[in-house]
Design an enzyme around this catalytic site. Structure first.
Site, mmCIF file in Angstrom:
data_model
loop_
_atom_site.group_PDB
_atom_site.id
_atom_site.type_symbol
_atom_site.label_atom_id
_atom_site.label_comp_id
_atom_site.label_asym_id
_atom_site.label_seq_id
_atom_site.Cartn_x
_atom_site.Cartn_y
_atom_site.Cartn_z
ATOM 1 N N ASN A 303 -12.852 9.497 5.868
ATOM 2 C CA ASN A 303 -12.184 10.169 4.643
ATOM 3 C C ASN A 303 -13.175 10.991 4.014
ATOM 4 O OD1 ASN A 303 -10.253 8.168 4.903
ATOM 5 N ND2 ASN A 303 -10.889 6.766 3.082
ATOM 6 N N LYS A 348 -9.604 -2.336 -3.133
ATOM 7 C CA LYS A 348 -8.499 -2.665 -3.927
ATOM 8 C C LYS A 348 -7.414 -3.529 -3.504
ATOM 9 C CE LYS A 348 -5.934 1.638 -2.778
ATOM 10 N NZ LYS A 348 -5.525 2.817 -3.293
ATOM 11 N N LYS A 390 -4.593 -4.934 -12.752
ATOM 12 C CA LYS A 390 -4.959 -6.280 -12.098
ATOM 13 C C LYS A 390 -5.973 -6.895 -12.719
ATOM 14 C CE LYS A 390 -2.618 -4.984 -7.689
ATOM 15 N NZ LYS A 390 -1.900 -3.930 -8.282
ATOM 16 N N SER A 431 -2.952 4.993 -0.663
ATOM 17 C CA SER A 431 -3.003 4.295 0.528
ATOM 18 C C SER A 431 -2.540 2.741 0.259
ATOM 19 C CB SER A 431 -4.342 4.584 1.135
ATOM 20 O OG SER A 431 -5.420 4.118 0.390
#
Length: 583
Positions: A303, A348, A390, A431
């Site tokens: 990344n 996440k 969330k 993603s």
């Protein structure tokens, strides 16, 4: 001008030739001398009428590759008008036009129609047969001259504009790029009459109008739909396929780019999780808004390499590092002294964190705590925590860890460092989100799996969400949790249907597989309704939650070593309602 002159001269030559052949065919190539005497007079009358009618139909303004069946139809109508008028003149002024046989007029009509049409079709026929390009009659929606530049790009040359549709009444009936402009009410008629095969939407429209346009195009079986897209790395534009993001995303109306620029420009900015979906886009935005230096920090080699390559022309430093090791972080902060820290690093994915609770706690809570503490120690001006919907009344471990991060950010003694959190919902295309998953399933020809028919989520485009994050951070004074207005929640099943529709794969169906552990049917962005307004409609502030920081630190330490981590998480976040098995 050269094109007009070429067609004009060509039409003179063709008209002379066809009239001469018409005379010869009529008399078996033995034309009486008295018929030859008025040949040029007849030619002059006929061609003068052709010029007038051809100009009226704008036949001299059509480019070679833009010539289509619609132009063939116009040539046919123009010829019918010219020769009908000429025939009427002949009947009424026969004595002045003698000698002339009526059959000559009919023969010349047919020859002229064929040869003038063939001339205009010739180059397109040669181009298509030579290169294997299938030119498509294309409708431009939105009068925008910049589309001409895009169509000159080699990869877009198959699109041949034949008309423009625009919502402005002032433009309707005018010509742009030599194309007639029609109103939106004529959209269906234009598509049918001009045999439209592709559509380019060249203007930015409201979501409602864009969906209306798409529904009409879908109804008329137009599958090649492009929109003009501005690349996030600059002002360069490109044509891209219309996607579900364009049809369903919420577009904030109060993006204040000047406010963001004033916040970012000439600052040293450190971004954790810089290679992730959110982190990479924030990195791009910071480069775009003139950051003095970007410190890109990520523990993923791939990344970090990807975003480094993309932004290599900017002043960047790439740091391959985990946020869990405070001693490593300290060396980075000591060396680069960032003024702004944007913390996007986090685990996440709800099911993965459920299966790896200690790692989720360590990365999300301890990692965030490390970044906040070290930012305070080295006097960063602003610390921005990327949070999530969330975290509101969490039903899973991931959301609870993010809620604890919010509590720490709000209650830590921050000295001169302004610490803010920004909470938002799902972004389209990140993603692990449903869109890449659904795309993969469609490409493999598999049915799309949706957990529940009623499940909904908030959605926004990644670039716009990241701009709002920076905008919210710019107005923060410390201690706030900003909430981004994500628009109306979208049913995931509707998103799935739209993606199947866009793919043209009608054989693909939707299967319901049941909610995953910890997954909610509906996401929330607020804990209660006492949120405060800001000067931007898209950004509100949640009411603060007071939590003694020493007690919070003690509970976090206990959380790391205790056996029953779920119970300890509930102790820290009483509203945590762990829904482990909802299937």
């Amino acid at each position: 001008m050269k094109r007009i002159l070429f067609f004009l001269i060509s039409d003179i030559i063709i008209s002379l030739f066809t009239l001469y052949v018409a005379y010869n065919l009529r008399f078996n190539f033995k034309v009486p001398s008295n018929f030859i005497d008025n040949f040029f007079s007849i030619f002059f009358i006929l061609f003068s009428m052709k010029i007038v009618v051809f100009v009226y139909f704008r036949l001299y303004r059509t480019a070679w590759r833009f010539f289509s069946l619609y132009e063939v139809k116009k040539i046919l109508i123009a010829h019918v008008i010219v020769y009908s008028i000429f025939f009427i003149l002949f009947l009424n002024f026969k004595e002045n036009m003698q000698p002339l046989a009526r059959s000559i007029i009919i023969i010349d009509f047919l020859l002229s129609l064929v040869f003038i049409t063939l001339l205009r079709l010739s180059k397109r026929i040669i181009l298509e047969s030579g290169k294997g390009i299938k030119y498509k009659n294309t409708l431009i929606i939105g009068a925008n001259s910049s589309v001409k530049v895009l169509l000159n790009d080699e990869k877009n040359k198959k699109y041949t504009p034949v008309a423009i549709v625009d919502g402005s009444d002032i433009l309707v009936g005018t010509y742009i790029l030599n194309l007639e402009v029609f109103g939106f009410k004529d959209l269906k008629k234009v598509i049918k009459n001009k045999n439209i095969e592709a559509v380019i939407i060249s203007k930015e429209y409201s979501q409602k109008r864009l969906v209306e346009i798409y529904e009409i195009l879908n109804e008329l079986k137009i599958t090649d739909i492009k929109i003009v897209n501005t690349l996030s790395s600059g002002n360069k534009k490109e044509l891209k396929d219309i996607g579900v993001e364009d049809l369903l995303a919420r577009h904030p109306k109060d993006l204040d780019k000047k406010q963001i620029e004033n916040f970012i420009k000439d600052k040293v900015v450190l971004i954790t999780g810089a290679g992730g979906s959110i982190g990479s886009e924030i990195s791009r935005q910071c480069a775009l808004f003139g950051a003095k230096q970007l410190i890109l920090l990520d523990h993923s080699e791939f990344n970090l390499y990807t975003i480094t390559e993309e932004l290599k022309d900017s002043n960047i430093v790439s740091v391959m590092q985990t946020v869990r090791k405070i001693e490593f972080l300290e060396k980075t902060f000591e060396k680069y002294r960032p003024q702004i820290v944007i913390h996007a690093a986090a685990y996440k994915h709800v099911p993965l964190v459920e299966d790896n609770i200690l790692e989720g706690i360590s990365n999300n809570i301890i990692g965030t705590k490390n970044c906040i503490d070290i930012s305070i120690k080295y006097g960063a001006e602003k610390f921005v925590l990327i949070s999530t919907d969330k975290a509101v009344r969490p039903t899973n471990v991931m959301g609870t860890t993010k809620r604890i991060c919010e509590l720490y950010a709000q209650n830590v003694k921050s000295d001169k460092t302004e610490i803010v959190a920004v909470r938002f919902g799902n972004v389209l295309g990140s993603s692990g989100s449903v869109i890449p998953k659904f795309k993969s399933q469609i490409e493999q020809g598999k049915n799309i799996t949706v957990t529940h028919p009623d499940i909904t989520r908030y959605f926004m485009l990644i670039p716009e969400a990241c701009e709002l994050v920076l905008q919210a951070a710019s107005i923060g004074k410390g201690g706030e949790i900003f909430i981004l207005d994500m628009g109306e929640p979208i049913k995931i099943v509707d998103l799935a249907k739209k993606m199947i529709e866009l793919s043209g794969r009608s054989e693909i169906k939707i299967e319901f597989c049941g909610l995953r552990p910890g997954e909610k049917l509906y996401e929330e962005l607020l804990i209660n309704d006492s949120d405060q307004k800001t000067k931007y409609e898209s950004i509100t502030v949640a009411s603060p939650t007071i939590f003694d920081i020493d007690e919070l630190n003690q509970k976090i330490e206990e959380l790391l070593v205790c056996e029953d981590k779920i119970a300890k998480l509930k102790e820290i976040v009483p509203e945590f309602n762990h829904q482990l098995n909802l299937q």
